[in-house]
Design an enzyme around this catalytic site. Structure first.
Site, PDB file in Angstrom:
ATOM      1  N   GLY A   4      50.506  40.826  39.262  1.00 18.09           N
ATOM      2  CA  GLY A   4      50.041  40.325  40.559  1.00 18.09           C
ATOM      3  C   GLY A   4      50.697  38.978  40.815  1.00 18.09           C
TER       4      GLY A   4
ATOM      5  N   HIS B 163      31.569  39.359  50.622  1.00 14.60           N
ATOM      6  CA  HIS B 163      32.162  39.083  51.927  1.00 14.60           C
ATOM      7  C   HIS B 163      31.324  39.738  53.022  1.00 14.60           C
ATOM      8  CE1 HIS B 163      35.115  38.563  55.025  1.00 14.60           C
ATOM      9  NE2 HIS B 163      35.898  37.906  54.199  1.00 14.60           N
TER      10      HIS B 163
ATOM     11  N   ARG C 121      29.984  32.538  54.635  1.00 16.30           N
ATOM     12  CA  ARG C 121      29.993  33.869  54.017  1.00 16.30           C
ATOM     13  C   ARG C 121      28.724  34.234  53.278  1.00 16.30           C
ATOM     14  NH1 ARG C 121      36.065  34.718  51.328  1.00 16.30           N
ATOM     15  NH2 ARG C 121      37.149  34.709  53.315  1.00 16.30           N
TER      16      ARG C 121
ATOM     17  N   HIS D 127      33.742  41.103  46.772  1.00 13.44           N
ATOM     18  CA  HIS D 127      35.105  40.831  47.216  1.00 13.44           C
ATOM     19  C   HIS D 127      35.940  40.071  46.189  1.00 13.44           C
ATOM     20  CE1 HIS D 127      38.327  39.860  49.931  1.00 13.44           C
ATOM     21  NE2 HIS D 127      38.079  38.577  49.885  1.00 13.44           N
TER      22      HIS D 127
ATOM     23  N   LEU E 150      45.309  33.151  46.648  1.00 11.34           N
ATOM     24  CA  LEU E 150      46.762  33.339  46.575  1.00 11.34           C
ATOM     25  C   LEU E 150      47.401  32.041  46.097  1.00 11.34           C
ATOM     26  CD1 LEU E 150      47.378  35.341  49.886  1.00 11.34           C
ATOM     27  CD2 LEU E 150      46.832  36.188  47.617  1.00 11.34           C
TER      28      LEU E 150
HETATM   29  C1  LIG Z   1      41.063  42.885  50.693  1.00 15.06           C
HETATM   30  C2  LIG Z   1      41.352  41.539  50.099  1.00 15.06           C
HETATM   31  C3  LIG Z   1      41.914  40.538  50.871  1.00 15.06           C
HETATM   32  C4  LIG Z   1      42.194  39.292  50.327  1.00 15.06           C
HETATM   33  N1  LIG Z   1      42.748  38.335  51.126  1.00 15.06           N
HETATM   34  C5  LIG Z   1      43.034  37.128  50.598  1.00 15.06           C
HETATM   35  C6  LIG Z   1      43.660  36.121  51.391  1.00 15.06           C
HETATM   36  O1  LIG Z   1      43.937  36.321  52.566  1.00 15.06           O
HETATM   37  N2  LIG Z   1      43.939  34.936  50.821  1.00 15.06           N
HETATM   38  C7  LIG Z   1      43.649  34.679  49.520  1.00 15.06           C
HETATM   39  O2  LIG Z   1      43.957  33.586  49.053  1.00 15.06           O
HETATM   40  N3  LIG Z   1      43.073  35.619  48.733  1.00 15.06           N
HETATM   41  C8  LIG Z   1      42.761  36.827  49.238  1.00 15.06           C
HETATM   42  N4  LIG Z   1      42.165  37.774  48.445  1.00 15.06           N
HETATM   43  C9  LIG Z   1      42.002  37.514  47.006  1.00 15.06           C
HETATM   44  C10 LIG Z   1      43.336  37.674  46.271  1.00 15.06           C
HETATM   45  O3  LIG Z   1      44.050  38.743  46.821  1.00 15.06           O
HETATM   46  C11 LIG Z   1      43.209  37.925  44.775  1.00 15.06           C
HETATM   47  O4  LIG Z   1      42.271  37.074  44.230  1.00 15.06           O
HETATM   48  C12 LIG Z   1      44.529  37.680  44.057  1.00 15.06           C
HETATM   49  O5  LIG Z   1      45.555  38.410  44.674  1.00 15.06           O
HETATM   50  C13 LIG Z   1      44.474  38.023  42.587  1.00 15.06           C
HETATM   51  O6  LIG Z   1      45.771  37.893  42.024  1.00 15.06           O
HETATM   52  P1  LIG Z   1      46.011  38.039  40.458  1.00 15.06           P
HETATM   53  O7  LIG Z   1      47.466  37.868  40.239  1.00 15.06           O
HETATM   54  O8  LIG Z   1      45.112  37.127  39.724  1.00 15.06           O
HETATM   55  O9  LIG Z   1      45.552  39.505  40.088  1.00 15.06           O
HETATM   56  P2  LIG Z   1      45.940  41.023  40.681  1.00 15.06           P
HETATM   57  O10 LIG Z   1      46.788  40.880  41.866  1.00 15.06           O
HETATM   58  O11 LIG Z   1      44.673  41.691  40.738  1.00 15.06           O
HETATM   59  O12 LIG Z   1      46.854  41.574  39.558  1.00 15.06           O
HETATM   60  C14 LIG Z   1      46.363  42.054  38.340  1.00 15.06           C
HETATM   61  C15 LIG Z   1      47.495  42.668  37.578  1.00 15.06           C
HETATM   62  O13 LIG Z   1      47.078  42.918  36.252  1.00 15.06           O
HETATM   63  C16 LIG Z   1      47.385  44.239  35.892  1.00 15.06           C
HETATM   64  N5  LIG Z   1      46.375  44.629  34.911  1.00 15.06           N
HETATM   65  C17 LIG Z   1      45.040  44.451  34.967  1.00 15.06           C
HETATM   66  N6  LIG Z   1      44.447  44.917  33.853  1.00 15.06           N
HETATM   67  C18 LIG Z   1      45.438  45.381  33.071  1.00 15.06           C
HETATM   68  C19 LIG Z   1      45.466  45.994  31.795  1.00 15.06           C
HETATM   69  N7  LIG Z   1      44.357  46.194  31.077  1.00 15.06           N
HETATM   70  N8  LIG Z   1      46.665  46.382  31.304  1.00 15.06           N
HETATM   71  C20 LIG Z   1      47.814  46.192  32.017  1.00 15.06           C
HETATM   72  N9  LIG Z   1      47.835  45.609  33.224  1.00 15.06           N
HETATM   73  C21 LIG Z   1      46.664  45.208  33.733  1.00 15.06           C
HETATM   74  C22 LIG Z   1      47.397  45.020  37.164  1.00 15.06           C
HETATM   75  O14 LIG Z   1      48.191  46.162  37.021  1.00 15.06           O
HETATM   76  C23 LIG Z   1      48.008  44.000  38.116  1.00 15.06           C
HETATM   77  O15 LIG Z   1      49.404  44.038  37.975  1.00 15.06           O
HETATM   78  C24 LIG Z   1      41.882  39.031  48.980  1.00 15.06           C
HETATM   79  C25 LIG Z   1      41.311  40.028  48.200  1.00 15.06           C
HETATM   80  C26 LIG Z   1      41.009  41.262  48.753  1.00 15.06           C
HETATM   81  C27 LIG Z   1      40.334  42.280  47.912  1.00 15.06           C
END
Ligand SMILES: Cc1cc2nc3c(=O)[nH]c(=O)nc-3n(C[C@H](O)[C@H](O)[C@H](O)COP(=O)(O)OP(=O)(O)OC[C@H]3O[C@@H](n4cnc5c(N)ncnc54)[C@H](O)[C@@H]3O)c2cc1C
Ligand code: SF4
Ligand code: FES
Lengths: 256, 636
Positions: free
Chosen positions: B43, B267, B331, B401, B441
């Site tokens: 991510g 949310h 919220r 959310h 993000l």
């Molecule tokens: C609908 C929606 C809208 C949103 N809009 C916004 C916004 O406008 N602005 C904002 O700031 N935030 C927003 N958020 C929140 C934000 O999107 C997330 O908090 C953020 O993207 C999380 O990023 P991350 O890199 O931590 O994890 P993720 O993007 O969740 O990535 C997790 C990664 O880990 C991998 N993974 C997980 N477990 C394992 C495992 N056991 N083995 C191997 N791989 C694994 C997955 O495959 C993935 O690649 C939104 C969230 C949602 C649900």
């Protein structure tokens, strides 16, 4: 709040593994018109699992039309009958009571079936890895407002960048060409100032890998654009072809 | 017992990170390729970390369960990303972003981390622009901004309604470039099922190859988890179907502390359930509340169509309860109010939904204006529900959310297990008890691009961890435990399906550990979760084998962690006898329903240590607020 259920007959492609022979299996279902197509498959799976039978394997993740994971051929059309949506955005109210529906995986030489409705689309990433980036390291980049970008250019770049990498364009094409997908990425960078330094090297590298992976050539039928859930335009293909021609000339000049 | 040391550098808040960067140890460029680093997750946090570490010259192994790095849940974020660029000349600054985030988090975040986040926020935008991220621009060609909740300045950068997609594709392009160069090796369709800790330090991971079922072992000098949040413990949430807590939970069971598990965000504006088949909930932009009026019938179980309910029989409950903020109440408050009226039986046709009505706005401004403002959202609504919101009011309901809690990390983003780093939504670090919009993000990319490249070097050069090969007996032991677990799951052969049980867990969590909690409900939840867990181990059915693609097995593996995490969430919520941010205990509220925070007794991070089945020890990290004075939030 639940509406009257629809009675449907589904013919779904079942295939144990990449090497095995697949065939259609029939399932009778009753489903709420408010359910999504994938939720209907979830329900079938729940029934199968309760009987100790293996679930129909299909892929999905966001279920909002943005991650590009889902992708089924429904009644012969990638992502089903409605334009500009991904499979996960299709809802059952678009079908009629008593209807028979055929469900298959995306079919293309470069997308081998893994199991049931799951296919291997890793070819797409190999193309991107060959040059689908701007070569900047983290840190040391100039201020975001250093280079103004006209609003309409930024907007065109965004149109191209909206591709979700689902592969419907390949599945829709009789030649299994990946031109729409590749040209979307090439165009995004070709339009933006940040993409200029590598513009012509990039397109050559990406097209080379695309050809090596067994994607077919483009014969301008535009079936790709018609099935693309994000409405990616075939003008991107024209732009890429132009750049590819230019690349031949420019990159030769550099070599000389 | 490990002592909790947050390792916050000394000095003035605005100089801590600068000084720390200078004081941290460096790895000589020629030596970097001798270090192996595992990054789990692609991510925003994971992809940016793997790419940046690869660029520095480390040997990176990047893992995801997806078929492509680009599919990570981050792709679905819509609204935007904050940065204190002050391009709008409206008074933004590093300090203001810092201040807003600490206050928005209801004074349960660590000041030093939040300040660093605000500091590096501007670099994120520059980085993304340089990568070719097509942010929205104004007519002069400069970057455009929009406003978001919890802030009085316009600091949110966006790319249409697809900001997460564009930022992720940017980070993944950087990652792909390193894959091309050979500094990062991508391991796709691999689910991490355990970490390997040797002599107290993280040395590797054990994964299941989701195509072949093979259990594989990987070793490294350090392990980074960037595996996202755990909202899917509720079964229904706005998160992607495959988001799960397994990586952080299994790490927790190997010694990593879990911080503030009960801090979850609900949310208010999501689409309601359509029936039992519902698989996930869709977020509708909060901006709709600018022109929509929220109401329900005054009568219980009113089965009339909304247009047949006369004005004087409607209850515009937000306007009634919060006259000055009305439909724009924050919220958590809006979410709770919706649940209350539905619990009273006054939701739409007695069900779980409230109306969001645009008819007044359409009468006042004309349909054209509303179309311009919300056209695409109305379209999405119609695609999903089949109803035209210009004609009859929208129906909405709150949904889980985001999870503020996560693995405990110090200032260097390292957990209490040396060599185990945690980034993005998976850690607990920056949002306290409530996250502001467009800040997740920002945090993910801050962690990956601008924090871990420094703090990782410091660990490798300072602690000089040794590389343990995967033929070490501990690797075999962990791999065998993982195999045994898989076999055990497949051998149950009961009657109930994984989803059926997960849905039941979700209902327990939603009603008793959701947006309003109390002692009685939490205690019941713990009992019910345990009972359900026992039933699962006796009566679940998982058809198929372990040596092949088996999506049912994948879901079952995730569910077993949710039972335990769900219980810990309840335990944490029970321990925190106060209301703050997303954690609302009905016993602790003012007469007007506002959350009653208790700074004298609960100004700490709860870091839970796993101590065997159903047992945890609590460690507290005291929070000190030197720069932002704690105050009561009020929205009257
Ligand atoms: C609908 C929606 C809208 C949103 N809009 C916004 C916004 O406008 N602005 C904002 O700031 N935030 C927003 N958020 C929140 C934000 O999107 C997330 O908090 C953020 O993207 C999380 O990023 P991350 O890199 O931590 O994890 P993720 O993007 O969740 O990535 C997790 C990664 O880990 C991998 N993974 C997980 N477990 C394992 C495992 N056991 N083995 C191997 N791989 C694994 C997955 O495959 C993935 O690649 C939104 C969230 C949602 C649900
Ligand atoms: S171009 Fe369209 S159809 Fe092809 S991968 Fe991209 S989004 Fe899918
Ligand atoms: S599941 Fe993500 S696009 Fe369909």
């Amino acid at each position: 709040m639940e509406a009257k259920k629809l009675n449907l007959t589904l013919n779904i492609w079942r295939q144990k593994s990449a090497g095995s022979v697949g065939s259609f299996a029939e399932y009778k279902v009753q489903v709420s018109p408010d359910a999504s197509f994938l939720e209907m498959l979830d329900e079938i799976n729940n029934t199968l699992e309760a009987k100790g039978e293996e679930a129909i394997h299909f892929e999905s993740d966001c279920r909002e039309g943005i991650c590009g994971t889902c992708g089924l051929v429904i009644n012969g059309q990638p992502h089903g009958p409605l334009p500009k949506i991904a499979t996960c955005q299709l809802h059952m109210r678009n079908f009629k009571d008593g209807e028979t529906i055929w469900v298959e995986p995306f079919r293309a030489k470069a997308f081998p079936v893994i199991k049931d409705l799951m296919v291997d689309r890793s070819g797409f990433d190999k193309i991107l890895q060959a040059g689908g980036y701007v070569s900047v390291n983290t840190g040391g980049t100039p201020d975001g407002n250093m280079i103004p970008i006209p609003k309409d250019i930024a907007s065109l770049a965004m149109d191209a960048a909206a591709c979700i990498g689902c592969g419907a364009c390949v599945a829709a094409c009789k030649n299994a060409s990946a031109m729409l997908f590749v040209s979307a990425k090439v165009s995004q960078y070709a339009l933006l100032p940040q993409g200029q330094p590598e513009r012509y090297i990039r397109v050559e590298k990406m097209v080379k890998v695309m050809d090596e992976l067994g994607f077919g050539s483009c014969t301008n039928t535009y079936a790709c654009e018609a099935e693309c859930p994000k409405g990616i335009s075939v003008t991107n293909i024209a732009r890429m072809n132009r750049d590819f021609m230019m690349a031949k000339i420019k990159n030769k000049e550099v070599e000389v | 017992m490990t002592k909790l040391d947050s390792k916050i550098p000394a000095g003035n808040i605005s100089e801590k990170w600068t000084n720390h960067k200078f004081n941290m140890k460096l790895v000589n460029p020629a030596n970097k390729r001798k270090f192996d680093i595992i990054v789990v997750g692609t991510g925003l946090a994971g992809a940016s970390a793997a790419a940046s570490l690869g660029e520095l010259g480390y040997n990176v192994k990047s893992f995801t369960f997806h078929d492509s790095a680009r599919r990570a849940h981050s792709i679905a974020a819509q609204g935007g990303i904050n940065a204190s660029k002050n391009y709008q000349n409206d008074g933004d600054s590093t300090f203001r972003l810092f201040y807003d985030t600490v206050k928005g988090g209801d004074f349960r975040a660590r000041e030093a981390n939040v300040h660093r986040l605000a500091e590096v926020s501007t670099n994120i935008i520059d980085q993304c622009v340089a990568q070719g991220v097509p942010f929205a621009r104004d007519y002069g060609g400069l970057l455009d901004n929009r406003s978001f909740g919890g802030a009085q300045v316009s600091r949110t950068f966006y790319a249409r309604g697809q900001t997460g997609q564009q930022l992720l594709l940017g980070a993944v392009s950087a990652l792909n470039r390193q894959v091309d160069k050979g500094s990062v090796k991508l391991y796709l369709r691999r689910e991490m099922l355990d970490i390997v800790v040797i002599d107290g330090a993280a040395k590797g991971i054990v994964v299941r190859n989701l195509l072949t079922g093979e259990i594989e072992k990987y070793s490294a000098h350090a392990v980074v988890l960037a595996t996202g949040g755990y909202s899917n413990v509720f079964f229904l949430s706005t998160n992607a179907m495959n988001c799960n807590a397994t990586a952080i939970w299994r790490a927790h069971k190997r010694g990593a502390y879990f911080a503030n598990p009960c801090f979850t965000q609900i949310h208010p504006t999501c689409l309601p359930l359509h029936g039992d088949a519902q698989s996930k909930l869709t977020l509708m932009s909060e901006s709709l509340r600018n022109d929509g009026r929220v109401w329900v019938s005054k009568k219980k179980g009113d089965m009339r169509n909304p247009t047949d309910i006369p004005e004087d029989e409607r209850d515009y409950y937000l306007e009634r309860k919060y006259p000055s903020f009305g439909n724009l109440a924050p919220r958590d408050i809006s979410s709770r109010a919706a649940k209350e009226v539905c619990d009273e039986g006054r939701g739409v046709k007695g069900g779980d939904a409230v109306y969001l009505d645009f008819s007044d706005a359409i009468n006042r401004l004309g349909q054209k204006v509303i179309e311009e403002r919300y056209g695409n959202l109305f379209e999405i609504y119609e695609t999903i529900t089949g109803e035209n919101p210009y004609k009859s009011p929208m129906m909405i309901y709150p949904a889980p959310h985001y999870t503020m809690g996560g693995l405990w990390v110090d200032y260097n983003l390292m957990s209490n297990v040396p060599g185990l780093f945690v980034l993005g939504e998976a850690n607990f670090s920056d949002h306290g008890a409530n996250r502001l919009g467009a800040s997740a993000l920002m945090q993910g990319l801050a962690d990956g691009y601008f924090v871990i490249p420094y703090t990782m070097g410091n660990y490798l050069a300072g602690d000089k961890p040794a590389l343990v090969k995967t033929d070490h007996p501990e690797f075999d032991k962990v791999a065998n435990e993982v195999k045994d677990l898989t076999d055990k799951l497949l051998s149950i052969k009961g009657k109930r399906t994984v989803d059926d049980i997960h849905k039941e867990l979700g209902r327990i969590m939603w009603h008793k550990v959701g947006m309003a909690r109390n002692e009685k409900g939490l205690k019941e939840a713990i009992e019910e979760i345990r009972r359900l867990k026992t039933e699962f181990w006796k009566n679940v059915t998982i058809p198929g084998s372990g040596d092949d693609v088996n999506q049912t097995l994948e879901r079952a593996g995730r569910l077993i962690d949710y039972f335990e995490l769900g219980e810990l969430m309840a335990v944490d919520a029970l321990e925190r006898n106060e209301s703050c941010g997303g954690h609302f205990r009905t016993e602790y509220q003012f007469e007007d329903g506002e959350a009653k925070r208790d700074d004298a007794n609960y100004s700490y991070v709860s870091a839970w240590e796993f101590a065997g089945e159903n047992k945890w020890n609590l460690h507290k990290e005291d929070l000190n607020f030197e720069y932002v004075k704690p105050a009561i939030r009020s929205y009257k």
